[in-house]
Design a protein around this motif. Structure first.
Motif, short mmCIF file in Angstrom:
data_model
loop_
_atom_site.label_atom_id
_atom_site.label_comp_id
_atom_site.label_asym_id
_atom_site.label_seq_id
_atom_site.Cartn_x
_atom_site.Cartn_y
_atom_site.Cartn_z
N LEU A 1 1.04 2.00 35.94
CA LEU A 1 1.64 2.30 37.38
C LEU A 1 1.99 3.54 37.83
CD1 LEU A 1 2.09 0.82 40.10
CD2 LEU A 1 4.51 0.32 39.41
N LEU A 2 1.48 4.18 38.83
CA LEU A 2 1.76 5.48 39.28
C LEU A 2 2.35 5.67 40.56
CD1 LEU A 2 1.40 8.62 39.33
CD2 LEU A 2 -0.71 8.22 39.93
N CYS A 3 3.42 5.83 40.96
CA CYS A 3 3.73 6.11 42.23
C CYS A 3 4.17 7.73 42.41
CB CYS A 3 5.32 5.47 42.40
SG CYS A 3 5.49 3.66 42.06
N ASP A 4 3.44 8.24 43.30
CA ASP A 4 3.54 9.69 43.71
C ASP A 4 4.22 9.82 45.05
OD1 ASP A 4 1.58 9.25 45.77
OD2 ASP A 4 0.01 9.47 44.54
N TYR A 5 4.65 11.08 45.13
CA TYR A 5 5.69 11.81 46.26
C TYR A 5 4.76 13.01 46.87
CZ TYR A 5 9.62 12.27 49.31
OH TYR A 5 10.53 12.46 50.16
N PRO A 6 3.85 13.03 47.86
CA PRO A 6 3.33 14.04 48.42
C PRO A 6 4.34 14.73 49.14
CG PRO A 6 1.92 11.91 48.66
CD PRO A 6 3.17 11.58 48.08
N GLU A 7 4.29 15.92 49.53
CA GLU A 7 5.15 16.73 50.13
C GLU A 7 5.32 16.15 51.52
OE1 GLU A 7 6.38 21.37 50.37
OE2 GLU A 7 4.40 20.95 50.36
N GLU A 8 4.35 15.78 52.05
CA GLU A 8 4.30 15.05 53.36
C GLU A 8 5.28 14.03 53.44
OE1 GLU A 8 0.60 17.20 53.30
OE2 GLU A 8 1.68 15.73 51.94
N MET A 9 5.80 13.35 52.57
CA MET A 9 6.73 12.39 52.66
C MET A 9 8.08 12.77 53.03
SD MET A 9 5.84 9.68 49.49
CE MET A 9 4.52 8.57 49.54
N LEU A 10 8.14 14.18 52.64
CA LEU A 10 9.49 14.85 53.01
C LEU A 10 9.79 15.23 54.44
CD1 LEU A 10 12.23 15.49 51.64
CD2 LEU A 10 11.12 17.78 51.00
#
Length: 152
Positions: free
Chosen positions: A98-107
């Motif tokens: 399971l991969l959960c990612d956080y692109p900069e757009e989320m910030l």
């Protein structure tokens, strides 16, 4: 869910068999890192299988309930953004992870609709990631993250 699963007593439970590794971009300040980690944790909790969590509820000696914690190790690491990008690419190709990612757009966006629009307007290759969480078999997670520096 079986009663044995809820109590954490199912046969064959191996504390070291699975793990969670969070990987944050090494250039993040503490406040941003905590924000990224918080969102990734919620995502992991929402999408992970039922085996992630330990006993619920936990009762103390006074009979007060506590929610409990994950039953597997959680390690927080840091890497340069370019290495984080490679990790995410590799993790996407790993079955059972399971991969959960956080692109900069989320910030940079204010709410979910803005985020959806921002991501829809970008190709994946152009995204810059601030963090990711991997959950799965320890051997696979270690293969991808084993040499990363612990967050301190």
């Amino acid at each position: 869910m079986s009663e044995n699963h809820e109590s954490g007593l199912e046969a064959g439970y191996d504390y070291q068999g699975r793990k969670v590794v969070a990987v944050l971009a090494s250039d993040l300040g503490a406040g941003t890192a905590m924000n990224v980690m918080g969102h990734l944790s919620v995502s992991l909790g929402a999408y992970a299988d039922g085996a992630l969590m330990g006993r619920h509820p936990l009762l103390d000696g006074s009979g007060v309930e506590h929610t409990g914690i994950a039953r597997y190790p959680i390690i927080v690491t840091k890497v340069k953004r370019s290495r984080l990008r490679r990790l995410i690419d590799d993790a996407r190709g790993t079955p059972g992870l399971l991969l959960c990612d956080y692109p900069e757009e989320m910030l940079a966006t204010g709410h979910d609709d803005e985020l959806a629009d921002a991501l829809a307007g970008r190709s994946e290759e152009s995204l810059s990631y601030l963090g990711a969480v991997l959950y799965g078999e320890s051997s696979e997670v270690d293969r991808l993250t084993g040499k990363f520096t612990l967050w301190r």
